[in-house]
Write a protein that holds these residues in place. Sequence first.
Motif, short mmCIF file in Angstrom:
data_model
loop_
_atom_site.label_atom_id
_atom_site.label_comp_id
_atom_site.label_asym_id
_atom_site.label_seq_id
_atom_site.Cartn_x
_atom_site.Cartn_y
_atom_site.Cartn_z
N LEU A 168 49.84 34.22 40.87
CA LEU A 168 49.37 35.59 40.71
C LEU A 168 48.11 35.59 39.85
N MET A 169 47.04 36.20 40.38
CA MET A 169 45.84 36.50 39.59
C MET A 169 45.76 38.01 39.52
N ALA A 170 45.80 38.57 38.33
CA ALA A 170 45.91 40.02 38.22
C ALA A 170 45.19 40.56 37.00
N ALA B 254 38.51 32.42 35.38
CA ALA B 254 39.69 32.68 36.20
C ALA B 254 39.59 32.00 37.55
N VAL B 255 38.41 32.06 38.17
CA VAL B 255 38.22 31.42 39.47
C VAL B 255 38.38 29.90 39.35
N GLN B 256 37.83 29.33 38.28
CA GLN B 256 37.96 27.89 38.08
C GLN B 256 39.43 27.50 37.89
N ALA B 257 40.20 28.35 37.21
CA ALA B 257 41.63 28.07 37.03
C ALA B 257 42.36 28.08 38.37
N LEU B 258 41.99 29.02 39.25
CA LEU B 258 42.60 29.08 40.58
C LEU B 258 42.19 27.86 41.41
N ARG B 259 40.92 27.51 41.34
CA ARG B 259 40.43 26.32 42.07
C ARG B 259 41.19 25.07 41.63
N GLU B 260 41.37 24.91 40.33
CA GLU B 260 42.07 23.73 39.82
C GLU B 260 43.52 23.71 40.31
N ALA B 261 44.15 24.88 40.37
CA ALA B 261 45.54 24.95 40.84
C ALA B 261 45.63 24.52 42.30
N VAL B 262 44.63 24.88 43.09
CA VAL B 262 44.62 24.48 44.50
C VAL B 262 44.36 22.98 44.63
N HIS B 263 43.36 22.48 43.94
CA HIS B 263 42.98 21.07 44.05
C HIS B 263 44.09 20.15 43.54
N ASP C 261 44.73 35.60 34.34
CA ASP C 261 44.19 36.91 33.98
C ASP C 261 42.88 37.15 34.70
N SER C 262 42.80 38.29 35.41
CA SER C 262 41.61 38.63 36.17
C SER C 262 40.83 39.74 35.47
N VAL C 263 39.53 39.67 35.59
CA VAL C 263 38.65 40.71 35.03
C VAL C 263 37.55 40.98 36.05
N PRO C 264 36.95 42.18 36.04
CA PRO C 264 35.86 42.46 36.98
C PRO C 264 34.67 41.54 36.73
N ALA C 265 34.14 40.96 37.79
CA ALA C 265 33.04 40.02 37.66
C ALA C 265 31.81 40.66 37.04
N GLU C 266 31.58 41.94 37.36
CA GLU C 266 30.38 42.60 36.86
C GLU C 266 30.47 42.95 35.38
N LEU C 267 31.69 43.07 34.86
CA LEU C 267 31.87 43.43 33.46
C LEU C 267 31.98 42.20 32.55
N ALA C 268 32.58 41.15 33.06
CA ALA C 268 32.79 39.94 32.24
C ALA C 268 32.61 38.71 33.11
N GLN D 46 34.67 34.63 47.77
CA GLN D 46 33.27 34.22 47.88
C GLN D 46 32.96 33.07 46.93
N ARG D 47 33.41 33.17 45.71
CA ARG D 47 33.13 32.12 44.73
C ARG D 47 33.90 30.84 45.05
N LEU D 48 35.15 30.96 45.51
CA LEU D 48 35.90 29.78 45.90
C LEU D 48 35.21 29.01 47.02
N ALA D 49 34.64 29.75 47.97
CA ALA D 49 33.92 29.09 49.07
C ALA D 49 32.76 28.25 48.53
N GLU D 50 32.08 28.78 47.53
CA GLU D 50 30.97 28.03 46.92
C GLU D 50 31.48 26.77 46.21
N LEU D 51 32.74 26.81 45.78
CA LEU D 51 33.33 25.68 45.07
C LEU D 51 34.10 24.74 46.01
N GLY D 52 34.04 25.03 47.30
CA GLY D 52 34.67 24.15 48.28
C GLY D 52 36.10 24.45 48.61
#
Length: 362
Positions: A203-205, A250-259, A236-243, A279-285
Amino acid sequence: MRESAAERHDRLLGLVRERGSARVSDLASQLGVSPVTVRRDVEELAGRGLLDRVHGSVSWPQDAPAAAGPGGTGLVLGMLAPSSTYYFAEVIRGAHEAAARAGARLILRISDYRPQEDHARTEGLLSAGAEGLLVAPGWQHPGDPAAFGGWIASLPVPTVLLERRPTAGSPLDGLDRVCSDHAHGVLLAVRHLVDLGHGAPLLMARADSPTAVAVRSGYEEALAALGLRAPQDVIDSVPAELAPDAFEQAVQALREAVHSGVATAALIHNDVDAIQVVQRLAELGVRVPDDLALIAYDDEVAALADTPLTAVAPPKREVGRHATELLVERLGHQGADTPRRHLTLLPQLRVRDSCGAPSPRP
């Protein structure tokens, strides 16, 4: 404070309802906005069936009762919402439509998620003539109901809470309310991913709204109901435009969990965040759904992603409609000893491509 589009729509509807019909140019003058703005508003309201439009004029729909005419209630209803966009735009729309069918006038105030202003804005609704209230406080944090909600139980008119669940046994718990069952929505998502062959999803929320809090608690309940354990702590998720830095973390944590093989599926609240994450995950492969099956929560814009996102869709419009109908009924039976009601509506799961089970094509 600048008037929101929803507030302007309400004033426009009120003018047309009172007159029966009006020219666009006259409405622009009365509302203090440009004819272009009024034409755009009229197009939207006509598309929702709230107005009829003909040759530069608009009229009240022939099949809708006038506010004080035969079949109309002549009621004035007030609505407090934390926002007029995203999630609550549909809630407001459902309330508008139900009020129009009842021949009632709906007036709106927006708190912009500032719960400390809820009381004053509600007093404004009462001063404007509201005989009953639909209230969705601008709570964002668990302590907000206690800090900013005590006044609601002592309001002098019938009140229905929208998408808010007060603490059990509190004075607010005795009010009528209409809510989405977010725990059920999360269960639908988790069960769907498990049925597709995945283990417990991540869960990312967010944590900045009652919906976010309900999604988090619903996730724990869903895992327990299905006999599963979370693969790791909630991200923990936060709006990309605000933080942007926190979002990237958060995206890197999700990427690491997948890899690392910790998880092959995820549920993300909300779907704006989910689109940006994909979109960001696609850039990270990391590809969705090939490497990660993904379900979003809210279903506001999930279908518009490059890979249409499967999403949990709370019944937002129906929440507004049922709450308004309940309030109108309550106003019609004032003094009667009728029980209060807690109405819970179930979200739906709209299956698209992002979870690896493509949606049916026409």
